[in-house]
Write a protein that holds these residues in place. Structure first.
Motif, PDB file in Angstrom:
ATOM      1  N   GLY A 199       0.840  -1.323  -0.194  1.00  0.00           N
ATOM      2  CA  GLY A 199      -0.133  -0.081   0.081  1.00  0.00           C
ATOM      3  C   GLY A 199       0.851   1.222  -0.086  1.00  0.00           C
ATOM      4  N   ALA A 200       0.214   2.500  -0.082  1.00  0.00           N
ATOM      5  CA  ALA A 200       0.854   3.818  -0.309  1.00  0.00           C
ATOM      6  C   ALA A 200       1.155   4.059   1.130  1.00  0.00           C
ATOM      7  N   SER A 201       2.517   4.429   1.429  1.00  0.00           N
ATOM      8  CA  SER A 201       2.911   4.727   2.688  1.00  0.00           C
ATOM      9  C   SER A 201       3.381   6.241   3.025  1.00  0.00           C
ATOM     10  N   ASP A 202       3.142   6.889   1.890  1.00  0.00           N
ATOM     11  CA  ASP A 202       3.890   8.230   1.901  1.00  0.00           C
ATOM     12  C   ASP A 202       3.043   9.470   2.560  1.00  0.00           C
ATOM     13  N   PHE A 203       1.794   9.004   2.970  1.00  0.00           N
ATOM     14  CA  PHE A 203       1.194  10.018   3.604  1.00  0.00           C
ATOM     15  C   PHE A 203      -0.277   9.187   4.369  1.00  0.00           C
ATOM     16  N   ILE A 262     -10.877  12.160   2.542  1.00  0.00           N
ATOM     17  CA  ILE A 262     -11.501  13.032   1.365  1.00  0.00           C
ATOM     18  C   ILE A 262     -11.554  12.122   0.196  1.00  0.00           C
ATOM     19  N   ALA A 263     -12.702  12.367  -0.267  1.00  0.00           N
ATOM     20  CA  ALA A 263     -13.000  11.587  -1.589  1.00  0.00           C
ATOM     21  C   ALA A 263     -13.559  12.403  -2.743  1.00  0.00           C
ATOM     22  N   GLY A 264     -13.102  11.951  -3.957  1.00  0.00           N
ATOM     23  CA  GLY A 264     -13.564  13.142  -5.157  1.00  0.00           C
ATOM     24  C   GLY A 264     -15.051  12.735  -5.554  1.00  0.00           C
ATOM     25  N   TRP A 303     -17.436   6.689  -5.787  1.00  0.00           N
ATOM     26  CA  TRP A 303     -16.491   5.990  -5.723  1.00  0.00           C
ATOM     27  C   TRP A 303     -16.419   4.604  -4.843  1.00  0.00           C
ATOM     28  N   LEU A 333     -12.127   2.190  -1.991  1.00  0.00           N
ATOM     29  CA  LEU A 333     -13.054   2.769  -2.820  1.00  0.00           C
ATOM     30  C   LEU A 333     -13.436   1.482  -3.803  1.00  0.00           C
ATOM     31  N   LEU A 370     -13.970   1.492  -7.548  1.00  0.00           N
ATOM     32  CA  LEU A 370     -12.651   1.656  -8.416  1.00  0.00           C
ATOM     33  C   LEU A 370     -11.835   0.340  -8.382  1.00  0.00           C
ATOM     34  N   ILE A 379      -3.853   1.050  -6.945  1.00  0.00           N
ATOM     35  CA  ILE A 379      -3.343   2.487  -6.799  1.00  0.00           C
ATOM     36  C   ILE A 379      -4.413   3.470  -6.637  1.00  0.00           C
ATOM     37  N   GLN A 380      -5.499   3.273  -7.322  1.00  0.00           N
ATOM     38  CA  GLN A 380      -6.558   4.201  -6.991  1.00  0.00           C
ATOM     39  C   GLN A 380      -7.720   3.638  -6.095  1.00  0.00           C
ATOM     40  N   LYS A 419      -7.273   2.297  -3.244  1.00  0.00           N
ATOM     41  CA  LYS A 419      -7.094   2.313  -1.785  1.00  0.00           C
ATOM     42  C   LYS A 419      -6.258   3.569  -1.465  1.00  0.00           C
ATOM     43  N   TRP A 439     -13.698  16.095  -1.583  1.00  0.00           N
ATOM     44  CA  TRP A 439     -12.439  16.724  -2.070  1.00  0.00           C
ATOM     45  C   TRP A 439     -12.399  18.472  -2.374  1.00  0.00           C
TER      46      TRP A 439
END
Lengths: 325, 325
Positions: free
Chosen positions: B114-118, B127-129, B133, B172, B175, B187-188, B190, B324
């Motif tokens: 998973g993404a761990s940068d933030f 926050i969702a667009g 989703w 999401l 997606l 990528i999108q 999660k 968002w």
């Protein structure tokens, strides 16, 4: 400008500014890491640019560069995303493992989240537990971003490309099919990734950096034999701006995010290949049988990119395969 | 001991030691980050333990704890791996999206990078667009490791579990199917993941930490209504030691690696669910139709775990969904 990271006792090493010819370096005032520079790029980059100019003009005391003392530019970072932007590679590799082509292939980039906690230096060995894992290289080009807001469009994405580099996305071919069947991406099939010793700002490539692509051949040697010289600007279906735009659809990306192009590949077969599995597929198509085996312990791979004068832009990734035990 | 990270102007915040009741904290001598402590765990942990004892014995000056001022324990880290260790969840969710069950389900852990940068703080909004989703929570338990060597066995893996925490692996749902079809993971689908405000060493759970599993119910409230209370120790097919062993087969894991259990889920349907999609599948099976919708803007989710006295061990993850734009 050209930057690198010196190996120190510390996990993140120390940022150095390297001269254009890759012959010498300077430690900028206030020892820092490349991650710190990226975290504060707007204020730090102009200072590093001044050091770079001074270094190239012989206006400062410098130290001879020894590639064996360099770490990965980011020895660990917070995000490593690898695209698969060359569809000739995707088509050939999927064919090889009997997997179907995603129907959205031409519009929706393939991308996976890779391990970023431990990055190999350009001269570090590829350590594998078994030759049966199917050890392969994947020669790629890549970018490093600063902070990218969520939902960014392609035009704005371009402005967040701060550095360029080369990548060896080491792959364990025989572990991949069962992982892909699970749908969750790669955990065991993609071990630690290696990076070029030097990272450069896009202006270093002059007219060869355009449309968010690197328009130069990527040279790949396997055991000293030329294996591929595909042009990274040809047949790249998704530019780096598009890859950023794809990755940031539902989340921000933090400074230090590395995005890879995926294995560089051209439809023109005469340029060779940037990974072994692609050569095997070409063999199957042409003669009915894959003849080239994957890497063995002791094998070497060399990945580099040259400028107009034939000088290496990023230094070379030069790795040897070694047994884990 | 119990630790947390205070929000500061800095990206990684500042490590604090929190008392057992989660009412007050102390900044240990020599301001540091949790990442720094994990990088140097053998030398730092004993010092933090002494501070923790002093704090609980009222032997040091402390500050009242304000959960709203806490960041994620690791606001960014080098690796976030999420398992899927509860097969009742895997079976139900795969059924929901018409995907096949992997044949190796019982022996080979599902896991994604998973993404761990933030990383989101426990009180940060989701926050969702778009509500389209398919915004869902996934309540999980997790661990944080120090440095783990490649090829580690399960017994040795256990010794690298340094901290425990709770996780909301925001998903999401609408997606995800197209991403899974590509085989490369998320990528999108999660976006940023959220973590409990407090992390604790395994000894804090006493007899409820055994076999590398947390044997306590995980309480999930959606819009103030109890939604699930599955026991994280029941029906966990793969222990955290096994998940480490799986992740480290072909590579080392660096200090600060977070590994999640996957959505906590029990075969006993009476305990409810830890994510919405599972409830929808149960509805489909029982009545032929999913009736529960995914989250809407303004919705809240609360995830926590209580000790014998009914006191929160990790503090609560309490998030609200926001648009968002």
């Amino acid at each position: 400008m050209k930057l690198a990271t010196l190996k120190t006792g510390q996990r993140d090493g120390m940022l150095i500014v390297v001269d254009k010819q890759l012959s010498s370096y300077v430690v900028p005032d206030g020892e820092m890491t490349l991650q710190f520079a990226l975290d504060n790029w707007l204020s730090i980059a102009p200072k590093l640019e001044r050091v770079y100019k001074g270094l190239n003009g012989n206006h400062c005391f410098s130290t001879p560069l020894d590639f064996s003392k360099l770490a990965a530019p980011l020895p660990r970072t917070y995000q490593w995303l690898d695209g698969s932007a060359y569809l000739s590679h995707v088509e050939r590799v999927r064919k090889a493992r009997g997997a179907e082509l995603p129907p959205s292939l031409f519009n929706d980039p393939l991308m996976y989240q890779g391990a970023s906690d431990f990055m190999l230096a350009a001269r570090d060995s590829i350590i594998a537990g078994s030759e049966e894992w199917g050890i392969d290289f994947e020669a790629e080009v890549g970018i490093i971003t600063d902070d990218v807001p969520m939902g960014i469009n392609q035009d704005d994405a371009k402005t967040h490309i701060k550095l360029l580099l080369l990548i060896n996305d080491v792959s364990l071919r025989n572990l991949i099919p069962s992982e892909l069947a699970k749908g969750f991406g790669f955990i065991q099939g993609k071990p630690a990734t290696a990076f070029s010793p030097i990272v450069v700002t896009p202006d270093e490539l002059e007219e060869n950096w355009r449309d968010s692509k690197i328009h130069l051949p990527l040279l790949v040697h396997w055991n000293q034999q030329l294996f591929g010289q595909a042009n990274a600007g040809a047949d790249m279906q998704f530019s780096f701006s598009r890859l950023i735009n794809h990755a940031a659809k539902t989340r921000r990306l933090s400074a230090g995010t590395i995005i890879g192009s995926g294995t560089v590949s051209n439809y023109d077969e005469s340029v060779g290949c940037s990974c072994i599995v692609e050569k095997r597929v070409v063999e199957i198509v042409n003669s009915g049988k894959a003849e080239t085996e994957f890497m063995r312990y002791g094998d070497t791979v060399r990945i580099e990119m040259l400028d107009k004068q034939g000088q290496p832009i990023f230094g070379a990734i030069e790795q040897k395969v070694e047994s884990w035990r």
